[in-house]
Design an enzyme around this catalytic site. Structure first.
Site: not given
Ligand code: SIN
Length: 302
Positions: A118, A120, A278, A293
């Protein structure tokens, strides 16, 4: 592959305040590890920030080790790139709005939702510019994150597919993703707060002008597929649209477009959310994994 990265060996780049950044590309396509950088120092150093921004555009995801920084320093660094945003499902640190907690443990076995390719929050009208993710606690093994270069994914598409998708737009939905696991009243409330967004299937990177393949796990359908060329009669029930969408979404799974990062405590990843996808690999239960994050507000894709 990425023609901007002519050579893989590490280079050292000087910044005006006497810092030197050690840049170690991790693949020829995407990702570089930066040494000799403190993100706390970078937050108050315009020259260093400019260098990091240029490297982000070039490598799309940057990695930093040993960033033993405070939450305030994490937020201060990310804020230099724009406003931060909270997440409607994952909560934020109460003392640091905009710092989203992605905490997973054996007590929350069903709360593991990043293991899909995805970009974000494309269910927002203005999906994030990028995110700064710090590892607070990692499992002894597993829990890696992977990123894919969606400029490269677009570049490698066959020409006939490029021509077909150029005019297409797609719907992106939080209801169909995060909402799908909720009771109906919660799901509808979420949808009312965050109506589905519509974005071009091929976006233009606002800083580099590159074309980016911009559909991911949040995309539910094309909104303007029904043209005379695509559909014969009325609501032609051919599977063309869904097959094409699934094909496009699957491009992020091609290993040649990817980099995979092994976390340690205080490792940080900073990615350009406009040109990447990612996937957080969920191979660590029953161990804990805690990430924080900072998502930076972006602009309207065009
Ligand atoms: C995310 O999907 O933004 C987080 C990625 C992660 O936890 O490695």
């Amino acid at each position: 592959m990425n023609h901007a990265i002519e050579s893989a060996p590490a280079v050292v780049r000087a910044t005006s305040l006497g810092h030197s950044i050690h840049v170690e590309p991790l693949t020829c396509t995407i990702g570089a590890e930066l040494g000799g950088v403190s993100l706390a120092a970078a937050a108050v150093d315009d020259a260093l920030l400019a260098e990091i921004r240029a490297l982000l555009l070039r490598h799309r995801v940057l990695f930093f080790r040993d960033q033993d920084i405070t939450r305030a320093e994490h937020v201060a660094f990310a804020r230099r790139f724009g406003e931060l945003e909270d997440h409607p499902v994952a909560g934020s640190d109460p003392d640091h709005p905009g710092l989203v907690r992605i905490y997973k443990s054996a007590q929350t076995p069903n709360d593991r939702y990043e293991n899909a390719w995805h970009t974000d929050a494309t269910w927002r009208e203005l999906p994030p510019f990028g995110c700064v993710l710090r590892c607070v606690e990692c499992p002894p093994v597993g829990g890696d994150t992977m990123w894919a270069n969606m400029v490269e994914a677009y570049r490698q598409l066959p020409d006939d597919i490029k021509a077909r998708i150029e005019p297409l737009r797609a719907r992106h939905s939080i209801e169909a993703s995060f909402g799908a696991a909720m009771p109906i009243d919660q799901r509808l409330a979420l949808k009312a707060r965050y109506p589905d967004a519509e974005h071009p299937v091929v976006r233009t990177h606002p800083e580099t002008g590159e074309k980016v393949l911009f559909v991911n796990a949040f995309a539910t359908h094309f909104t303007n597929y029904h043209t005379a060329a695509n559909v014969r009669y009325g609501q032609d029930a051919s599977p063309g649209a869904s097959q094409l969408l699934n094909y496009l979404i699957s491009q992020a799974c091609i290993p040649e477009y990817q980099v995979r990062f092994r976390w340690k405590k205080n490792s940080v990843a900073f990615w350009d959310n406009r040109s990447t996808q990612h996937y957080a690999v969920m191979d660590y239960p029953p161990c804990d994994r805690k990430m924080e994050r900072a998502g930076i507000v972006g602009d309207r894709p065009y």
